[in-house]
Enzyme design. Structure first.
Site, short mmCIF file in Angstrom:
data_model
loop_
_atom_site.label_atom_id
_atom_site.label_comp_id
_atom_site.label_asym_id
_atom_site.label_seq_id
_atom_site.Cartn_x
_atom_site.Cartn_y
_atom_site.Cartn_z
N SER A 145 33.20 67.29 47.00
CA SER A 145 33.80 68.18 48.00
C SER A 145 35.29 68.33 47.70
CB SER A 145 33.60 67.54 49.38
OG SER A 145 34.42 68.13 50.36
N TYR A 158 33.35 61.70 56.48
CA TYR A 158 32.96 62.63 55.40
C TYR A 158 33.92 62.49 54.22
CZ TYR A 158 31.50 67.10 53.26
OH TYR A 158 31.02 68.07 52.40
#
Ligand code: NAP
Length: 253
Positions: A145, A158
């Site tokens: 990410s 996350y």
């Protein structure tokens, strides 16, 4: 000649989170490149199966909750029965919990990190032991990410998990490159999927994100197909431990 290096004919690709979003796109891309696809999901992959079959591919579905204990063994056993071999693993399934750091509970933290980080390691380990080492090689593509590189806003679990994914990609590449196993990652930028629905529905956040993307638009699963096929194919045989950003220029700013 050079295009032959990108072909995946005769290969079996396993993609987690195959029912929707980026995972669905990877399934179609690999099928178009010639691979047989095994999609892992907790909900029906009927839509993905139809898309794969529409491009002439073969799709198998394994329905399982990847947060369950021993999920990696369940997946490896299912693949053994279905195809008896696996050449490519895409660790794509992931979740995001948006909350202020002061409110994050241990249960929420564990849910996110168990799927996004712990499963990535143990599924990679299971596939490597069961298939890649006996077969003499394999390809692992982890889905990282922008938050493997940056801190993000209101998503600490996350960010922790995706930063771990980039670290694990390097750690496993170091151990397994000599076994002809390529471990790499793709770091998608801001993509229009279920994962980002809340962001896209918040007009302030949506505008702030769009303004910062040099390409000026949200990405789609189609934007990742070329990078995924490259990292799954012989064209990337000497690429090890690298996280490739496909982000419309986000990290360049
Ligand atoms: P998505 O549409 O929410 O897809 C996530 C996938 O993971 C879905 O198939 C989901 O299944 C599956 N999944 C979640 N928990 C699971 C579980 N316990 N067992 C089995 N499957 C489970 O989002 P996406 O954008 O395609 O995300 C794919 C990957 O890309 C994720 O790792 C995400 O973190 C990463 N990523 C996305 C973006 C972005 O901007 N969209 C950017 C960077 C990285 P259900 O449909 O059943 O929930």
């Amino acid at each position: 000649m050079i295009l032959d290096l990108f072909r995946l004919n005769g290969k079996v690709a396993v993609i987690t989170g195959a029912n929707t979003g980026l995972g669905q796109g990877f399934c179609v891309a690999f099928a178009e490149a010639g691979a047989t696809v095994i999609g892992i999901a907790r909900r029906s992959c009927a839509e993905t199966a139809a898309k794969v079959e529409a491009v002439g591919g073969t799709f198998f579905e394994v329905l399982t909750d990847l947060s369950a204990p021993d999920a990696s063994k369940t997946v490896a056993n299912a693949c053994k029965k279905l195809t008896g071999r696996v050449d490519i693993l895409v660790n794509n399934a992931g979740i995001i919990h948006r909350e202020d750091a002061v409110n994050v509970t241990e249960a929420s933290w564990d849910l996110v990190t168990n799927l996004n980080e712990k499963l990535v390691f143990f599924l990679s380990q299971a596939m490597t032991n069961e298939f890649f080492i006996p077969q003499g090689g394999g390809k692992i593509i982890n889905i990282a990410s922008m938050l493997s590189f940056q801190g993000g806003i209101r998503v600490p679990s996350y960010t922790a998990s995706k930063s771990a994914v980039m670290g694990l990609t390097k750690a496993l590449a170091n151990e397994w490159a000599s076994l002809n196993i390529n471990v790499n990652a793709i770091a998608p930028g801001y993509m229009a999927t279920n994962n980002t629905t809340a962001l896209r529905q918040d007009s302030d956040r949506n505008d702030a994100i769009l303004c910062r993307i040099p390409a000026g638009r949200w990405g789609t699963s189609n934007d990742l197909m070329g990078a995924a096929v490259f990292l799954a194919s012989d064209a990337s045989s000497y690429v090890n431990g690298f996280t490739l950003a496909v982000d419309g220029g986000w990290l360049a700013r």
